[in-house]
Design a protein around this motif. Sequence first.
Motif, PDB file in Angstrom:
ATOM      1  N   ARG A  15      16.375  15.613  -7.891  1.00 34.23           N
ATOM      2  CA  ARG A  15      16.104  16.461  -7.052  1.00 34.23           C
ATOM      3  C   ARG A  15      17.452  17.187  -6.506  1.00 34.23           C
ATOM      4  NH1 ARG A  15      11.243  18.801  -8.428  1.00 34.23           N
ATOM      5  NH2 ARG A  15      10.093  16.836  -9.155  1.00 34.23           N
ATOM      6  N   ARG A  63      13.807  28.395  -2.904  1.00 33.11           N
ATOM      7  CA  ARG A  63      14.886  28.480  -1.865  1.00 33.11           C
ATOM      8  C   ARG A  63      14.139  28.772  -0.477  1.00 33.11           C
ATOM      9  NH1 ARG A  63      17.633  32.661   0.059  1.00 33.11           N
ATOM     10  NH2 ARG A  63      17.349  33.880  -1.923  1.00 33.11           N
ATOM     11  N   TRP A  64      14.421  27.925   0.572  1.00 28.79           N
ATOM     12  CA  TRP A  64      13.591  28.188   1.898  1.00 28.79           C
ATOM     13  C   TRP A  64      14.678  28.683   2.728  1.00 28.79           C
ATOM     14  CZ3 TRP A  64       8.539  26.974   2.091  1.00 28.79           C
ATOM     15  CH2 TRP A  64       8.036  26.068   0.900  1.00 28.79           C
ATOM     16  N   ILE A 122      17.526  24.800   1.341  1.00 27.48           N
ATOM     17  CA  ILE A 122      17.072  25.375   2.623  1.00 27.48           C
ATOM     18  C   ILE A 122      18.286  25.797   3.557  1.00 27.48           C
ATOM     19  CG2 ILE A 122      16.227  24.611   4.949  1.00 27.48           C
ATOM     20  CD1 ILE A 122      15.247  22.056   3.749  1.00 27.48           C
ATOM     21  N   GLY A 165      10.604  20.319  -2.271  1.00 24.64           N
ATOM     22  CA  GLY A 165      11.632  20.025  -3.071  1.00 24.64           C
ATOM     23  C   GLY A 165      11.084  18.558  -3.955  1.00 24.64           C
ATOM     24  N   TYR A 166      10.057  18.082  -3.632  1.00 26.15           N
ATOM     25  CA  TYR A 166       9.629  16.993  -4.844  1.00 26.15           C
ATOM     26  C   TYR A 166       8.498  17.700  -5.625  1.00 26.15           C
ATOM     27  CZ  TYR A 166      11.250  13.014  -1.696  1.00 26.15           C
ATOM     28  OH  TYR A 166      11.929  12.135  -1.106  1.00 26.15           O
ATOM     29  N   LYS A 216      11.610  19.819   2.685  1.00 27.16           N
ATOM     30  CA  LYS A 216      12.136  18.886   2.066  1.00 27.16           C
ATOM     31  C   LYS A 216      11.017  18.308   1.015  1.00 27.16           C
ATOM     32  CE  LYS A 216      15.423  16.990   5.342  1.00 27.16           C
ATOM     33  NZ  LYS A 216      16.050  16.250   6.220  1.00 27.16           N
ATOM     34  N   SER A 217       9.853  18.222   1.799  1.00 24.97           N
ATOM     35  CA  SER A 217       8.605  17.821   0.928  1.00 24.97           C
ATOM     36  C   SER A 217       8.561  18.506  -0.388  1.00 24.97           C
ATOM     37  CB  SER A 217       7.339  17.773   1.765  1.00 24.97           C
ATOM     38  OG  SER A 217       6.028  17.323   0.891  1.00 24.97           O
ATOM     39  N   VAL A 237      11.331  21.697   8.286  1.00 26.46           N
ATOM     40  CA  VAL A 237      12.506  21.065   7.701  1.00 26.46           C
ATOM     41  C   VAL A 237      11.770  20.142   6.846  1.00 26.46           C
ATOM     42  CG1 VAL A 237      14.596  19.716   7.576  1.00 26.46           C
ATOM     43  CG2 VAL A 237      14.552  21.879   9.101  1.00 26.46           C
ATOM     44  N   PRO A 279      20.137  18.724  -3.869  1.00 23.67           N
ATOM     45  CA  PRO A 279      20.213  18.264  -2.198  1.00 23.67           C
ATOM     46  C   PRO A 279      19.641  19.130  -1.417  1.00 23.67           C
ATOM     47  CG  PRO A 279      22.106  18.151  -3.634  1.00 23.67           C
ATOM     48  CD  PRO A 279      21.210  18.814  -4.573  1.00 23.67           C
ATOM     49  N   THR A 280      19.238  18.712  -0.129  1.00 15.90           N
ATOM     50  CA  THR A 280      18.645  19.520   0.802  1.00 15.90           C
ATOM     51  C   THR A 280      19.381  20.667   0.863  1.00 15.90           C
ATOM     52  OG1 THR A 280      17.361  17.610   1.823  1.00 15.90           O
ATOM     53  CG2 THR A 280      17.768  19.447   3.106  1.00 15.90           C
ATOM     54  N   ASP A 281      20.672  20.631   1.136  1.00 16.21           N
ATOM     55  CA  ASP A 281      21.461  22.027   1.692  1.00 16.21           C
ATOM     56  C   ASP A 281      21.371  22.891   0.424  1.00 16.21           C
ATOM     57  OD1 ASP A 281      23.084  20.643  -0.369  1.00 16.21           O
ATOM     58  OD2 ASP A 281      24.871  20.320   1.061  1.00 16.21           O
TER      59      ASP A 281
END
Length: 311
Positions: free
Chosen positions: A301, A48-49, A308, A36-37, A33-34, A29, A303-305
């Motif tokens: 960026r 998309r992960w 992932i 995403g940068y 997230k990394s 995870v 959002p994480t949701d």
Amino acid sequence: MNNNREDAIMNIEAPTRAIDTRTAVEALVAAAKSGGYAPSIGNTQPWRWRLTGDTLDLHLERSRIRSAADLDGRLATLSCGAALHHARVTMAAHGWDITVTRMLQGADRDLLARLHVNHRSPADPTSAALQRMIPGRHIDRRAAADSPLNPEALATITAAVEAEGTRLHTLRTDQILDLAAAVERAQLSAAADPARQAELMYWTGLAAPNTDGTAPHGRGTVFIMLYGTADEPLNWLRAGEALSAGWISAAGQGVSVQPHSAPTETIATREAMRAMIARVGHPFLVLRLGMADPSGPGTPRLPTDQIIERY
């Protein structure tokens, strides 16, 4: 990064230890997230992960492709490659041995890569240093300083790019002028295309035809071309990994980076770039390098949701 195994080649002599699944998931995870940068052309963030157990899959998110300027998805795939490299760096920095498999045979064409956790291993100091650069990396559209680029810095960036299976060519002054003329002709055509302009405004908020923006160039500015030996999706993905490696290395050297995708968005300009390297390869991207104040605003960026998925 000596903790990444490429394309499912296993080292049978490596020590294997049972891993805590929960800890492995947390690491994956963090890697996503990394990712995403990572830099993406036009800030499309087309990745998309999908997390399943101790495996993390990287998918191309086609709904985020700038279709008018990226019909074949080469720039989107390249952007995903940058996210993949960010994730690889993070796993190695945190002490995880992983297998990386790209373009899995028989899989969905949008499944670009799979990261599988093997076991814990000593954290890689080089990757740890690179990983610290990731959150602060950003596009610098300001004028580069007039001070010349340090040759040692360029050598470090070149080595980082070529370690990821992509080549680098430094453009001569005459080549820069020829390329600028070719891009200007292509942009005049793009400016007359309402669909392309509307798409550009949606993704970047920029009204100018140049999707990457422009900035005055100081006397110390250097332009480099990333290119590969073939022009297939795997090469685009690897070029993105090389972009990430070169850019993070540049940040560590105090070198600013601005990507220019416009030269590779049309067949005519790509052919002009191929001529500059005696047609020994296929161009993927042009980067402007220069010495400049590394501070500056980051890029928004997702959002994480939104990037992932967990199963």
